[in-house]
Design a protein around this motif. Structure first.
Motif, PDB file in Angstrom:
ATOM      1  N   THR A  18       0.871  -1.140  -0.135  1.00  0.00           N
ATOM      2  CA  THR A  18       0.027   0.104  -0.036  1.00  0.00           C
ATOM      3  C   THR A  18       0.683   1.119  -0.053  1.00  0.00           C
ATOM      4  N   ILE A  19       1.765   1.314   0.750  1.00  0.00           N
ATOM      5  CA  ILE A  19       2.742   2.463   0.689  1.00  0.00           C
ATOM      6  C   ILE A  19       3.445   2.521  -0.515  1.00  0.00           C
ATOM      7  N   LEU A  20       3.726   1.377  -1.159  1.00  0.00           N
ATOM      8  CA  LEU A  20       4.254   1.719  -2.448  1.00  0.00           C
ATOM      9  C   LEU A  20       3.243   2.131  -3.652  1.00  0.00           C
ATOM     10  N   ASN A  21       2.074   1.928  -3.301  1.00  0.00           N
ATOM     11  CA  ASN A  21       1.066   2.796  -4.063  1.00  0.00           C
ATOM     12  C   ASN A  21       0.936   4.308  -3.772  1.00  0.00           C
ATOM     13  N   LEU A  22       1.277   4.579  -2.410  1.00  0.00           N
ATOM     14  CA  LEU A  22       1.470   5.916  -1.972  1.00  0.00           C
ATOM     15  C   LEU A  22       2.639   6.782  -2.737  1.00  0.00           C
ATOM     16  N   PHE A  23       3.734   6.006  -2.767  1.00  0.00           N
ATOM     17  CA  PHE A  23       4.900   6.426  -3.444  1.00  0.00           C
ATOM     18  C   PHE A  23       4.710   6.658  -4.940  1.00  0.00           C
ATOM     19  N   CYS A  24       4.133   5.771  -5.538  1.00  0.00           N
ATOM     20  CA  CYS A  24       3.831   5.899  -7.033  1.00  0.00           C
ATOM     21  C   CYS A  24       2.897   7.121  -7.198  1.00  0.00           C
ATOM     22  N   GLY A  25       1.903   7.370  -6.422  1.00  0.00           N
ATOM     23  CA  GLY A  25       0.979   8.779  -6.515  1.00  0.00           C
ATOM     24  C   GLY A  25       1.811  10.011  -6.300  1.00  0.00           C
ATOM     25  N   CYS A  26       2.863   9.923  -5.272  1.00  0.00           N
ATOM     26  CA  CYS A  26       3.631  11.102  -5.242  1.00  0.00           C
ATOM     27  C   CYS A  26       4.484  11.456  -6.403  1.00  0.00           C
ATOM     28  N   VAL A  27       4.961  10.218  -6.911  1.00  0.00           N
ATOM     29  CA  VAL A  27       5.880  10.396  -8.190  1.00  0.00           C
ATOM     30  C   VAL A  27       4.982  11.074  -9.334  1.00  0.00           C
ATOM     31  N   ALA A  28       3.659  10.518  -9.319  1.00  0.00           N
ATOM     32  CA  ALA A  28       2.999  10.858 -10.570  1.00  0.00           C
ATOM     33  C   ALA A  28       2.530  12.237 -10.479  1.00  0.00           C
ATOM     34  N   VAL A  29       2.205  12.779  -9.073  1.00  0.00           N
ATOM     35  CA  VAL A  29       1.981  14.257  -9.100  1.00  0.00           C
ATOM     36  C   VAL A  29       3.296  15.238  -9.512  1.00  0.00           C
ATOM     37  N   PHE A  89       3.571  18.070 -12.658  1.00  0.00           N
ATOM     38  CA  PHE A  89       3.717  19.322 -12.699  1.00  0.00           C
ATOM     39  C   PHE A  89       5.091  19.657 -13.451  1.00  0.00           C
ATOM     40  N   GLU A  90       5.874  18.508 -13.725  1.00  0.00           N
ATOM     41  CA  GLU A  90       6.619  18.500 -14.856  1.00  0.00           C
ATOM     42  C   GLU A  90       6.332  18.234 -16.349  1.00  0.00           C
ATOM     43  N   LYS A  91       4.881  18.228 -16.535  1.00  0.00           N
ATOM     44  CA  LYS A  91       4.211  18.082 -17.590  1.00  0.00           C
ATOM     45  C   LYS A  91       4.694  16.823 -18.392  1.00  0.00           C
ATOM     46  N   HIS A  92       5.269  15.817 -17.739  1.00  0.00           N
ATOM     47  CA  HIS A  92       5.567  14.468 -18.262  1.00  0.00           C
ATOM     48  C   HIS A  92       4.441  13.553 -18.016  1.00  0.00           C
ATOM     49  N   TYR A  93       3.352  13.802 -18.966  1.00  0.00           N
ATOM     50  CA  TYR A  93       1.833  13.240 -18.648  1.00  0.00           C
ATOM     51  C   TYR A  93       2.066  11.833 -19.028  1.00  0.00           C
ATOM     52  N   ASP A  94       2.957  11.194 -20.018  1.00  0.00           N
ATOM     53  CA  ASP A  94       3.251   9.635 -20.091  1.00  0.00           C
ATOM     54  C   ASP A  94       3.661   9.033 -18.947  1.00  0.00           C
ATOM     55  N   TRP A  95       4.746   9.652 -18.224  1.00  0.00           N
ATOM     56  CA  TRP A  95       5.206   9.059 -16.906  1.00  0.00           C
ATOM     57  C   TRP A  95       4.402   9.116 -15.637  1.00  0.00           C
ATOM     58  N   ALA A  96       3.460  10.291 -15.786  1.00  0.00           N
ATOM     59  CA  ALA A  96       2.463  10.354 -14.683  1.00  0.00           C
ATOM     60  C   ALA A  96       1.489   9.402 -14.956  1.00  0.00           C
ATOM     61  N   PHE A  97       1.165   8.873 -16.127  1.00  0.00           N
ATOM     62  CA  PHE A  97       0.130   7.991 -16.079  1.00  0.00           C
ATOM     63  C   PHE A  97       0.899   6.584 -15.797  1.00  0.00           C
ATOM     64  N   PHE A  98       2.067   6.542 -16.171  1.00  0.00           N
ATOM     65  CA  PHE A  98       2.642   5.039 -15.962  1.00  0.00           C
ATOM     66  C   PHE A  98       2.708   5.162 -14.317  1.00  0.00           C
ATOM     67  N   PHE A  99       3.091   6.061 -13.666  1.00  0.00           N
ATOM     68  CA  PHE A  99       2.971   5.728 -12.067  1.00  0.00           C
ATOM     69  C   PHE A  99       1.799   5.613 -11.618  1.00  0.00           C
ATOM     70  N   VAL A 100       0.741   6.279 -12.059  1.00  0.00           N
ATOM     71  CA  VAL A 100      -0.767   5.976 -11.530  1.00  0.00           C
ATOM     72  C   VAL A 100      -1.186   4.608 -11.789  1.00  0.00           C
ATOM     73  N   ALA A 101      -0.709   4.096 -12.931  1.00  0.00           N
ATOM     74  CA  ALA A 101      -1.086   2.674 -13.197  1.00  0.00           C
ATOM     75  C   ALA A 101      -0.306   1.785 -12.460  1.00  0.00           C
ATOM     76  N   LEU A 102       0.990   2.087 -12.186  1.00  0.00           N
ATOM     77  CA  LEU A 102       1.903   1.257 -11.382  1.00  0.00           C
ATOM     78  C   LEU A 102       1.243   1.163  -9.943  1.00  0.00           C
ATOM     79  N   GLY A 103       0.926   2.605  -9.403  1.00  0.00           N
ATOM     80  CA  GLY A 103      -0.046   2.574  -8.159  1.00  0.00           C
ATOM     81  C   GLY A 103      -0.892   1.841  -7.993  1.00  0.00           C
ATOM     82  N   ILE A 104      -1.813   1.812  -9.042  1.00  0.00           N
ATOM     83  CA  ILE A 104      -3.194   1.108  -8.923  1.00  0.00           C
ATOM     84  C   ILE A 104      -2.942  -0.290  -9.084  1.00  0.00           C
ATOM     85  N   PHE A 105      -1.588  -0.728  -9.560  1.00  0.00           N
ATOM     86  CA  PHE A 105      -1.352  -2.266  -9.614  1.00  0.00           C
ATOM     87  C   PHE A 105      -1.137  -2.667  -8.133  1.00  0.00           C
ATOM     88  N   PHE A 106      -0.561  -1.804  -7.601  1.00  0.00           N
ATOM     89  CA  PHE A 106      -0.106  -2.030  -6.072  1.00  0.00           C
ATOM     90  C   PHE A 106      -1.307  -2.206  -5.404  1.00  0.00           C
TER      91      PHE A 106
END
Length: 239
Positions: free
Chosen positions: A10-21, A25-42
């Motif tokens: 669960t904490i890994l999910n939270l970490f992925c969400g923080c990275v996605a945020v 902000f950096e406008k890296h929308y593809d990486w944001a999507f990747f980390f949201v998807a990875l967080g949802i996987f966790f």
């Protein structure tokens, strides 16, 4: 030792969400999507781990909602905020982009309500926050890769984005039963709608990649409503 495994996931999910945020902000929308998807996987596997190791706890339930609030609550709101900022004709000092956070507010209410709603053990009532997040966070990725003039016009139109934000907040808490993807039976008659969704998801992701995500979420809602209508008809017939 094993009792800590679900909460660690669960904490890994939270970490992925923080990275996605940060990626948003950096406008890296593809990486944001990747980390949201990875967080949802966790997020999907922390509950499974809790059952496997018999480690379910009230603490784990609260951690899960708090992690989801970032990964599946903050990220869609922030995504729509930036999309509205960049939408056609939007003044630089406008407050309209803040309406993009309507899904974040809706997600917060849904997650709090989910923890006390005993009806949502085997299915959902309203759109699950992970599905809503995947739908919205995929939109700027689709916009960057599409050549469809209709898609570009819609995803850069602030009226459309505001309606989308409001509809998202509504669907998160709407009294609409939506089926779960937990396969508790292997009978085709019981799981046909889930199987259709899984098969469509696999095929469309292979062909369309991230662009398939909004279609998959839309089909999920439609199939759930068809399933509800079929079950109501069956109950009336048997009565």
């Amino acid at each position: 030792m094993t009792k800590h495994i679900p909460n660690t996931i669960t904490i890994l999910n939270l970490f992925c969400g923080c990275v996605a945020v940060i990626q948003l902000f950096e406008k890296h929308y593809d990486w944001a999507f990747f980390f949201v998807a990875l967080g949802i996987f966790f997020d999907f596997f922390d509950g499974m781990a809790a059952r496997i190791f018999n480690a379910a706890s009230p603490l784990g339930l609260q951690l899960d909602s708090l992690a989801d609030m970032v990964t599946s609550g903050v990220t869609p709101g922030l995504t729509l905020f930036f999309m509205l900022q960049n939408s056609s004709g939007m003044p630089a000092d406008s407050v309209i982009p803040y309406l993009g956070f309507l899904p974040t507010l809706g997600s917060c209410y849904r997650l709090a309500n989910f923890n006390i709603d005993t009806r949502q053990t085997d299915s959902f009532i309203g759109m699950p926050t992970p599905g809503n997040a995947l739908f919205i966070v995929s939109l700027p990725v689709v916009l960057a890769s599409t050549t469809s003039l209709i898609a570009i016009e819609l995803l850069t139109n602030h009226f459309f984005l505001i309606v989308l934000a409001a509809l998202s907040a509504f669907l998160l808490n709407a009294p609409i039963p939506l089926f779960s993807l937990k396969f508790k039976s292997f009978r085709l008659s019981k799981m046909k709608f889930q199987l259709v969704l899984v098969l469509f998801s696999v095929l469309s992701l292979v062909v369309l990649q991230v662009a398939a995500v909004p279609l998959i979420i839309f089909l999920y809602v439609v199939l759930s409503m068809l399933k509800n209508a079929t079950e109501r008809k069956s109950q009336k017939t048997s009565a």
